[in-house]
Design a protein around this motif. Structure first.
Motif, PDB file in Angstrom:
ATOM      1  N   ALA A   1       0.817  -1.211   0.000  1.00 31.11           N
ATOM      2  CA  ALA A   1       0.000   0.000   0.000  1.00 31.11           C
ATOM      3  C   ALA A   1       0.853   1.264   0.000  1.00 31.11           C
ATOM      4  CB  ALA A   1      -0.935   0.013   1.200  1.00 31.11           C
ATOM      5  N   VAL A   2       2.072   1.195   0.538  1.00 30.16           N
ATOM      6  CA  VAL A   2       2.965   2.352   0.586  1.00 30.16           C
ATOM      7  C   VAL A   2       4.340   1.921   0.093  1.00 30.16           C
ATOM      8  CG1 VAL A   2       4.056   4.084   2.047  1.00 30.16           C
ATOM      9  CG2 VAL A   2       1.719   3.371   2.532  1.00 30.16           C
ATOM     10  N   LEU A   3       4.843   2.639  -0.918  1.00 26.99           N
ATOM     11  CA  LEU A   3       6.176   2.353  -1.464  1.00 26.99           C
ATOM     12  C   LEU A   3       6.945   3.662  -1.551  1.00 26.99           C
ATOM     13  CD1 LEU A   3       8.285   0.524  -2.783  1.00 26.99           C
ATOM     14  CD2 LEU A   3       7.134   0.903  -4.982  1.00 26.99           C
ATOM     15  N   ASP A   4       8.038   3.751  -0.799  1.00 25.80           N
ATOM     16  CA  ASP A   4       8.865   4.953  -0.782  1.00 25.80           C
ATOM     17  C   ASP A   4      10.317   4.571  -1.046  1.00 25.80           C
ATOM     18  OD1 ASP A   4      10.124   7.335  -0.414  1.00 25.80           O
ATOM     19  OD2 ASP A   4       9.305   7.754   1.566  1.00 25.80           O
ATOM     20  N   LEU A   5      10.779   4.907  -2.247  1.00 27.57           N
ATOM     21  CA  LEU A   5      12.176   4.663  -2.637  1.00 27.57           C
ATOM     22  C   LEU A   5      12.878   5.985  -2.930  1.00 27.57           C
ATOM     23  CD1 LEU A   5      11.596   1.672  -5.111  1.00 27.57           C
ATOM     24  CD2 LEU A   5      12.101   1.566  -2.678  1.00 27.57           C
ATOM     25  N   SER A   6      12.393   7.076  -2.389  1.00 27.98           N
ATOM     26  CA  SER A   6      12.906   8.399  -2.709  1.00 27.98           C
ATOM     27  C   SER A   6      14.312   8.623  -2.156  1.00 27.98           C
ATOM     28  CB  SER A   6      11.957   9.472  -2.162  1.00 27.98           C
ATOM     29  OG  SER A   6      11.882   9.377  -0.749  1.00 27.98           O
ATOM     30  N   LYS A   7      14.973   9.657  -2.691  1.00 29.22           N
ATOM     31  CA  LYS A   7      16.284  10.112  -2.220  1.00 29.22           C
ATOM     32  C   LYS A   7      17.316   8.989  -2.231  1.00 29.22           C
ATOM     33  CE  LYS A   7      14.288  13.777   0.620  1.00 29.22           C
ATOM     34  NZ  LYS A   7      14.166  14.374   1.971  1.00 29.22           N
ATOM     35  N   ASN A   8      17.387   8.336  -3.371  1.00 26.19           N
ATOM     36  CA  ASN A   8      18.431   7.350  -3.616  1.00 26.19           C
ATOM     37  C   ASN A   8      19.104   7.678  -4.937  1.00 26.19           C
ATOM     38  OD1 ASN A   8      18.540   5.118  -1.470  1.00 26.19           O
ATOM     39  ND2 ASN A   8      16.324   5.336  -1.793  1.00 26.19           N
ATOM     40  N   ILE A   9      19.722   6.671  -5.575  1.00 28.60           N
ATOM     41  CA  ILE A   9      20.402   6.904  -6.854  1.00 28.60           C
ATOM     42  C   ILE A   9      19.827   5.950  -7.892  1.00 28.60           C
ATOM     43  CG2 ILE A   9      22.677   7.354  -7.865  1.00 28.60           C
ATOM     44  CD1 ILE A   9      23.897   7.071  -5.096  1.00 28.60           C
ATOM     45  N   LEU A  10      18.516   5.733  -7.816  1.00 30.66           N
ATOM     46  CA  LEU A  10      17.857   4.850  -8.774  1.00 30.66           C
ATOM     47  C   LEU A  10      17.820   5.514 -10.145  1.00 30.66           C
ATOM     48  CD1 LEU A  10      14.841   3.623  -6.605  1.00 30.66           C
ATOM     49  CD2 LEU A  10      17.073   2.543  -6.902  1.00 30.66           C
ATOM     50  N   TYR A  11      17.942   4.702 -11.177  1.00 26.65           N
ATOM     51  CA  TYR A  11      17.905   5.217 -12.543  1.00 26.65           C
ATOM     52  C   TYR A  11      17.060   4.290 -13.400  1.00 26.65           C
ATOM     53  CZ  TYR A  11      21.826   1.919 -12.503  1.00 26.65           C
ATOM     54  OH  TYR A  11      22.626   0.824 -12.303  1.00 26.65           O
ATOM     55  N   GLY A  12      16.947   4.654 -14.645  1.00 22.74           N
ATOM     56  CA  GLY A  12      16.133   3.851 -15.543  1.00 22.74           C
ATOM     57  C   GLY A  12      14.690   4.341 -15.570  1.00 22.74           C
ATOM     58  N   LEU A  13      13.816   3.485 -16.055  1.00 23.33           N
ATOM     59  CA  LEU A  13      12.419   3.826 -16.235  1.00 23.33           C
ATOM     60  C   LEU A  13      11.587   3.419 -15.017  1.00 23.33           C
ATOM     61  CD1 LEU A  13      11.960   2.529 -19.893  1.00 23.33           C
ATOM     62  CD2 LEU A  13      12.606   4.839 -19.171  1.00 23.33           C
ATOM     63  N   VAL A  14      10.447   4.071 -14.876  1.00 29.68           N
ATOM     64  CA  VAL A  14       9.461   3.608 -13.897  1.00 29.68           C
ATOM     65  C   VAL A  14       8.733   2.435 -14.543  1.00 29.68           C
ATOM     66  CG1 VAL A  14       7.353   4.168 -12.640  1.00 29.68           C
ATOM     67  CG2 VAL A  14       9.169   5.867 -12.855  1.00 29.68           C
ATOM     68  N   PRO A  15       8.807   1.253 -13.925  1.00 34.35           N
ATOM     69  CA  PRO A  15       8.195   0.080 -14.569  1.00 34.35           C
ATOM     70  C   PRO A  15       6.675   0.211 -14.652  1.00 34.35           C
ATOM     71  CG  PRO A  15       8.983  -0.467 -12.372  1.00 34.35           C
ATOM     72  CD  PRO A  15       9.482   0.897 -12.663  1.00 34.35           C
TER      73      PRO A  15
END
Length: 904
Positions: free
Chosen positions: A577-591
């Motif tokens: 219900a809650v997904l927070d992956l902010s403030k990292n170094i993720l790249y690529g597309l939003v799946p």
């Protein structure tokens, strides 16, 4: 016998024969009726297995059946048999002598047939704990011999009939746990023999009839869990020694609790909780020396807790929590040797606790949380204490080592106080199940000896000053359901054997200094519901994570050094219900699979990464999504028009659907109103919103939202490279509270129908290339408290509206074509004097001098007009006498008006 003639002998024999015949006939009729009814039932427990024609002794020897000397059935008792069926197949007319009918705790259902009134001799009727539906049978009032009537715990509906008052021999009446509506019938006052009356857990309304004061024998009265209203029924206090049990809880009663309540000297239980009673707790309660239980919680009572309560020598249960009580906790209560339970949380109590309170050897639970109590905790010399809850106070000093003597202690909550010291002594308590010491001033390491506390179910040590690493020994707590180590200074990596905690549901180690990779087994913990590793120094490629977390509801990994794509294993987390992956170094597309594989998602935060490409339109399939934050990335292209179909954003949120859909529990029971999960183990209670939060750009500031997050609806796509026009489809999301599209490359006009977003409180469209005029409909956004349209190409007049004119000019700077208030730039056709006057008025109003300046200006214009007019007509007056006379009349009037103006 020799004197009896033959005819007389014949008559006697014939009479005896007829009695036997009638007895046999009655037996057969009653047996047939009972067997006929049995054929309609499902008797899983076999209670009616002896009911058979084969049993030649007849019904008098059947299970649950009793007969009189004449062989007629007078009692049928089938209790706790789980018999499934109805009463429609039972011929009551064939059972004229039945006095006792007891069918409680079965699975009987359907209507209670009106033919039950054929049982004219009925004394006891107990149909409680079944599934009967429909209205109360009106002709029950014909059963004038009834002494005991219990219809409790069924599904009966409608009103309580006035005909019930005809059963004048009733001494016990139970109508509790049904669906009755309407008022309590005054006709119940005719039941002069009534000793107990249970009306609780219905939907009764109105006031308690004053005629019930006529029930002189009433000892037990329960009208709780209804919608009854009015002041405390004073008339029930007449002849006040009769009540032993009195319960008005969970209603809508108001006003003060009367002082005369102290007259109920026979009371054993008094429950007035969950109403709207005001005033003080009556000191006369101290006269109730037989009272065992006193519940006054969840009202609006004020003042101090009376010292006289210390006179209630029999008191074992005291509940005054959730009121507005002040002053100190009475020392006299420490003398109540029988007291076992104290609930005084959520008040305004202050001062220190009597040190002798802990010496009561019978005390099992003490709840004093959320007050302003200070000082040290009382010394514990007894072994009965099981629960001590004093969180959210101002207690201080070293951690209370006196608790070592409380060997039965299972639940200890000392959080949010000022305790200091170490945790070492807690590791020596053999029965401790819940330990909460968060938000104190505890220093040092987490003792490795905690690993020996195998009974622990919940451990909360967050927001202290703990250092060093998390000991591996902690993973031996195999029964642990809840672990909070957040907001400390813990370092190194997570323990490699953390998955040994095979029942762990909530794990919060956020805001520490953990580094390195996460243990691979962490992502295979199938019981985890909330995982929070925010604000650490974790570093690993998310693409390398392989996992299976079927129970995960809330995942927080923000503010770390995680790299790679959004991890693919999340695709199988269908309860998320809650997904927070902010403030990292993720790249690529939003799946795109986020929109199809996570159907319960409510909060999606991927901000402050290096994600790129177009925003997938599949995200609009998240029908429960309330908050989406994709800000501070490198997204390009337009906003998908399908975003206008976010279902949960189209209406105002109250949170009810959040719990029902986003956090429905699998292995536990969830309170859908409060979002509280009750686990299978006694005592663990936690709120899901204690662990679900988000930082949102709210009205120009980063605000930390926790328990109110579920009320928000909002979209933040700021600081990307999005282009094209703002889709008009977004304006159908009438539940939006915030919308931030700033720092992009949007062109075109602001959608004309933006006024549809009538709940909007924060709107930021700054730093784009938006042109055209500000839509007039924006003036209708009455909740708008923050607006930023700066640095665009907007032009024309700023619409007139109560909200737009109170905003500062900073909201509109960088738009050279804009004009009108609150800007100083005039629009074509605006009068210079009007604008100047408006500016002066605005400036002076800020200093509280605007009105005075207006009066001075008016006076100056009046004087100037008078002088000019004087010299204009002066010459004429010398040549015309009638004008001369008129002049002096005018002068008199002008002088009179000037005097009034100066006085004003």
């Amino acid at each position: 016998m020799e004197n009896i003639t033959l005819p007389r002998k014949t008559i006697i024999l014939a009479f005896l024969f007829s009695l036997c015949f009638l007895k046999t006939t009655a037996n057969k009729t009653e047996a047939h009726a009972l067997l006929q009814w049995k054929s309609t039932l499902i008797d899983g427990e076999g209670c009616t297995s002896s009911w058979s024609h084969i049993n030649s002794t007849g019904p008098c020897n059947w299970f649950g059946v009793q007969c009189n000397h004449a062989g007629s059935v007078i009692s049928i008792t089938l209790t706790d048999c789980w018999i499934n069926g109805t009463l429609l197949g039972l011929d009551f007319s064939a059972l004229p002598n039945v006095e006792h009918l007891e069918f409680y705790n079965n699975k009987l259902h359907g209507f209670i047939p009106s033919t039950i009134s054929f049982l004219a001799k009925l004394v006891t009727l107990d149909l409680s704990i079944n599934y009967f539906t429909g209205p109360f049978p009106l002709n029950i009032g014909n059963l004038t011999e009834l002494n005991y009537l219990d219809f409790g715990e069924n599904q009966l509906n409608g009103t309580i009939p006035t005909q019930l008052g005809n059963c004048i021999k009733l001494s016990e009446l139970g109508l509790n746990d049904n669906q009755f509506i309407g008022p309590i019938p005054p006709s119940l006052s005719q039941l002069a023999n009534l000793s107990w009356l249970y009306l609780d857990r219905n939907n009764l309304t109105g006031q308690i009839p004053s005629s019930l004061s006529q029930l002189k024998n009433l000892k037990e009265f329960d009208a709780s869990w209804n919608q009854l209203s009015g002041n405390f029924p004073l008339f029930l206090l007449q002849n006040g020694t009769r009540f032993t049990y009195f319960d008005l809880s969970y209603n809508q009663f108001s006003g003060p609790i009367p002082l005369d309540i102290g007259n109920l000297t026979e009371l054993i239980v008094l429950d007035l909780s969950s109403n709207s009673f005001t005033g003080q707790i009556p000191s006369s309660l101290g006269l109730l020396n037989k009272l065992y239980s006193l519940s006054l919680d969840n009202n609006s009572l004020g003042g101090e807790i009376p010292e006289q309560l210390g006179n209630m020598s029999a008191l074992e249960y005291l509940d005054v929590q959730n009121n507005q009580l002040e002053g100190s906790f009475p020392t006299a209560i420490s003398t109540l040797s029988n007291l076992s339970f104290i609930y005084a949380s959520n008040n305004n109590l202050s001062g220190a606790i009597d040190p002798y309170l802990g010496q009561n050897s019978n005390l099992k639970e003490i709840h004093l949380s959320s007050n302003s109590l200070f000082g040290e905790l009382p010394m514990c010399n007894g072994s009965a204490l099981e629960i001590l809850s004093v969180e959210n106070n101002q207690f201080s000093g070293p951690l209370p080592t006196y608790l070592r003597n409380c060997s039965d202690l299972s639940h200890l909550d000392l959080s949010n106080n000022n305790f200091r010291g170490s945790f070492q002594f807690f590791t020596q308590n053999p029965n401790l199940e819940i330990l909460r010491v968060s938000e104190n001033n505890i220093f040092g390491n987490i003792p490795a000896e905690f690993g020996n506390s195998t009974t622990l179910l919940e451990l909360a040590l967050g927001s202290n000053h703990l250092t060093s690493k998390i000991p591996e020994e902690l993973t031996r707590l195999s029964s642990l359901r809840f672990l909070d180590l957040s907001n400390n200074s813990l370092s190194n990596s997570l323990p490699s054997n953390i998955c040994r905690m095979k029942y762990l549901e909530i794990l919060d180690i956020s805001m520490n200094q953990l580094s390195g990779r996460t243990p691979s087994c962490l992502w295979h913990m199938d019981t985890i519901q909330v995982l929070n590793l925010d604000s650490n120094k974790l570093s690993e490629n998310m693409q390398s994570i392989v996992g299976h977390m079927p129970s995960i509801r809330s995942l927080h990994l923000s503010n770390n050094k995680l790299t790679g794509d959004v991890p693919l294993f999340l695709k199988s987390c269908s309860n998320l219900a809650v997904l927070d992956l902010s403030k990292n170094i993720l790249y690529g597309l939003v799946p795109s699979w986020i929109g199809t594989s996570l159907p319960l998602l409510r909060v999606l935060c991927l901000s402050s990464n290096r994600l790129s490409g177009k925003i997938p339109p599949e995200l609009s399939e998240l029908s429960f999504l309330q908050v989406i934050d994709l800000s501070h990335n490198n997204f390009t292209g337009p906003i998908p028009k399908s975003f206008g179909s976010f279902k949960s954003m189209s209406t105002r949120q109250d949170g009810s659907n959040f719990y029902a859909n986003g956090f429905s529990d699998i292995d536990s029971n969830i309170d859908t109103n409060k979002g509280i999960i009750y686990t299978a183990k006694k005592g663990i209670i936690y709120t899901i919103w204690d662990f679900v939060y988000e930082v949102i750009d709210w009205k120009g500031n980063n605000i930390f939202f926790t328990k109110t997050l579920f009320l928000l609806n909002g979209i933040d796509l700021s600081c990307n490279n999005l282009s094209d026009e703002i889709p008009a489809e977004l304006m159908t999301l009438k539940g939006l509270v915030f919308l931030n599209l700033s720092g992009n490359n949007f062109i075109g006009n602001i959608p004309e129908n933006i006024g549809n977003l009538n709940l909007l409180e924060s709107l930021d469209l700054s730093r784009n290339m938006i042109s055209g005029s500000i839509p007039i409909s924006m003036a209708s956004l009455t909740f708008l408290a923050f607006l930023n349209l700066s640095y665009n190409d907007l032009s024309g007049r700023i619409p007139t509206g109560s909200q737009l004119q109170i905003l500062t000019t900073q909201c509109f700077i960088g738009n050279e074509g804009l004009c009108g208030a609150p800007l100083s730039k005039l629009c074509p056709g605006d009068a210079t004097s009007a604008v100047s006057s408006s500016k002066n008025a605005d400036s002076l109003d800020k200093n509280g001098e605007g009105d005075a300046q207006e009066r001075i200006t008016l006076f100056a214009f009046v004087c100037l007009g008078f002088i000019s007019g004087f010299w204009l007509v002066l010459g004429v007056l010398f040549f015309n006498k009638s004008w001369n006379y008129t002049y002096f009349v005018i002068v008199d009037n002008m002088l009179e008006n000037m005097i009034k103006l100066l006085a004003f």
